[in-house]
Design an enzyme around this catalytic site. Structure first.
Site, PDB file in Angstrom:
ATOM      1  N   HIS A   1     -49.889  17.831  -2.456  1.00 45.48           N
ATOM      2  CA  HIS A   1     -50.570  16.545  -2.280  1.00 45.48           C
ATOM      3  C   HIS A   1     -51.532  16.570  -1.096  1.00 45.48           C
ATOM      4  O   HIS A   1     -52.252  15.610  -0.857  1.00 45.48           O
ATOM      5  CB  HIS A   1     -49.555  15.398  -2.128  1.00 45.48           C
ATOM      6  CG  HIS A   1     -48.756  15.436  -0.871  1.00 45.48           C
ATOM      7  ND1 HIS A   1     -47.454  15.872  -0.829  1.00 45.48           N
ATOM      8  CD2 HIS A   1     -49.062  15.094   0.398  1.00 45.48           C
ATOM      9  CE1 HIS A   1     -47.002  15.790   0.400  1.00 45.48           C
ATOM     10  NE2 HIS A   1     -47.957  15.326   1.173  1.00 45.48           N
TER      11      HIS A   1
ATOM     12  N   LYS B   1     -29.951  24.211   6.371  1.00 44.43           N
ATOM     13  CA  LYS B   1     -29.655  22.859   6.849  1.00 44.43           C
ATOM     14  C   LYS B   1     -28.979  22.002   5.784  1.00 44.43           C
ATOM     15  O   LYS B   1     -28.496  20.897   6.066  1.00 44.43           O
ATOM     16  CB  LYS B   1     -30.927  22.199   7.369  1.00 44.43           C
ATOM     17  CG  LYS B   1     -31.434  22.853   8.650  1.00 44.43           C
ATOM     18  CD  LYS B   1     -32.730  22.279   9.140  1.00 44.43           C
ATOM     19  CE  LYS B   1     -33.162  22.953  10.441  1.00 44.43           C
ATOM     20  NZ  LYS B   1     -33.347  24.409  10.325  1.00 44.43           N
TER      21      LYS B   1
END
Length: 481
Positions: free
Chosen positions: A177, A277
């Protein structure tokens, strides 16, 4: 007329000779004065009418009084320790510029091109020795196929695209994007192709947002992608702690849109990029990636694409990571900021991580969760000290290190596996298969249904829109954070 650059190529092997031949043909690059090599079989000979001088240490001692313009390290199989030694020798020889070819994983079966060289930096000298991966062989599953890379302008996405050039894909779709980042990788790939790197894939830039379901449905119907590499994500931990709904909307609901469109339009293979994570997450970003892992694995139970998850830790030099940050801080004279003296992270070079992702994407089984072997964790303090010395300064004496404390969402150490995950070896070096001791009890559909009205305005429940408190309550109830 500008004076021609005097170039010394370090290494008279296949890569060095390929570079020399290209430079001879395109004199604009400069003049190759000599090869420097330690091989006694080559020293004293002439290769393509270029003298081979050596040993390297001895020759560079002589060059100190008459420094050359540029050295190009063309030994793609060189180990990290040797590169450190070589870099030190070349620096002391006062070369005005030191360039390097990428690792062996990117030099495809005897091909090496000047355009692939770049200025050497710290990530070339850190970490373990890379393994040799035959990319053409690894990428057989994408030959003559249409491949879509989401987040193609990011660090991982762009490197996947560079390496995919060698896979013989028919079309390479660059989805993102960010207009500027997609423009940059599109231009770079076309330039690489023009200079003979890889094979002639049709490169198609696509600007779009994963969060837009209608667009994702439309674009996957148009593109007919056979394989998707999903790297796109919001991933800056402190920023996502301040914008938790945006993290969930983009990472979770965006991934849901992509999965649904891939199933509907009969994509054959979907490789999802995850992170350490996601393991027992303590931050919103990690929670979003944990949910994505579970979504992708759940999708593998349906008819349709083969879904694979590949998890790994930090990559050296990625956009917004600590290495570029440290470099900026050093360039302005410090201080270098480290969260805690004992903070450690797992690191891998971008090129090695992407080569292993491409390999795992081909050999991974449907519903498989794979972990890249990251080696031993690195203390961030030691990384900062190495980077300061790389720039010619002494830690604490010239450049101060400040300890600023852990930021929201950060922890001292990262983990590659949770307590209920068991790693097992595969037939492929540095790729592990992860199995759970017990099946996940997470009701992923109910979780997504509860998250949706927080991210998207719903007339039936408008008070939930952008409600961070409700988001945190959901995480607590589902025992995600």
């Amino acid at each position: 007329m500008a004076k021609s650059r005097r170039l010394y190529i370090i290494g008279a092997g296949f890569a060095g000779r390929a570079l020399a031949n290209e430079i001879i043909k395109k004199t604009i690059f400069g003049e190759v004065v000599a090869f420097l090599d330690d091989d006694p079989q080559k020293i004293g000979r002439r290769i393509d009418n270029i003298p081979v001088l050596g040993p390297i240490n001895d020759v560079t001692l002589l060059l100190r009084t008459n420094p050359a313009d540029e050295a190009i390290i063309a030994i793609p199989s060189a180990g990290r320790e040797y590169l450190k030694e070589l870099y030190s020798v070349l620096k002391h020889a006062n070369f005005q510029k030191i360039r390097i070819l990428p690792g062996i994983s990117q030099i495809i079966e005897g091909e090496a091109h000047f355009i692939q060289t770049r200025s050497i930096d710290l990530q070339d000298l850190l970490g373990r020795n890379p393994i040799t991966i035959k990319l053409k062989q690894s990428l057989a599953y994408v030959r003559a196929k249409r491949v879509l890379v989401t987040g193609a302008g990011g660090s991982i996405g762009s490197e996947l695209c560079r390496q995919l050039l060698s896979g013989g894909v028919s079309r390479l779709y660059l989805l993102g994007h960010g207009e500027n980042s997609i423009y940059q990788i599109d231009r770079e790939l076309r330039l690489l192709q023009d200079e003979g790197v890889g094979e002639k894939a049709a490169i198609v830039p696509v600007i779009g947002d994963l969060k837009d379901f209608d667009y994702m449905d439309y674009i996957l119907n148009q593109l007919k992608a056979d394989t998707i590499f999903h790297t796109a994500a919001y991933k800056h931990v402190p920023m996502m702690e301040e914008n938790p709904v945006a993290a969930i909307e983009n990472n979770v609901l965006g991934t849901e849109n992509l999965i649904n469109a891939a199933i509907k339009h009969k994509t054959k293979r979907f490789i999802h990029i995850s992170t350490d994570k996601a393991v027992s997450p303590v931050c919103v970003y990690g929670a979003s990636k944990y949910i994505c892992e579970q979504m992708v694995l759940a999708a593998s139970l349906n008819e349709g694409p083969e879904f694979v998850v590949v998890r790994f830790g930090n990559v050296l030099g990625s956009r917004g990571s600590i290495v570029p940050l440290f470099q900026q801080q050093i360039e302005k004279g410090g201080p270098v900021t480290v969260t805690h003296p004992d903070t450690s992270r797992y690191f891998m070079t971008i090129s090695e991580a992407c080569s292993l992702v491409l390999k795992a994407g081909g050999v991974g089984e449907n519903g498989g969760l794979y972990l890249l072997d990251m080696g031993e964790p690195v203390r961030i303090r030691e990384l900062a000290e190495q980077l300061i010395r790389f720039h010619g300064y002494e830690p604490e004496t010239d450049i101060k290190i400040d300890y600023i404390g852990l930021r929201p969402g950060e922890r001292l150490d990262e983990y590659l596996l949770s307590d209920d995950e068991i790693p097992s070896l595969t037939d492929y070096s540095r790729i592990l298969r992860i199995n759970r001791k017990v099946p996940s009890a997470l009701d992923i559909k109910s979780l997504i249904d509860e998250l949706r009205p927080i991210c998207r305005l719903c007339s039936c429940n408008p008070q939930e829109y952008r409600n961070v408190k409700s988001l945190k309550n959901i995480f607590e109830r589902y025992k995600i954070l």
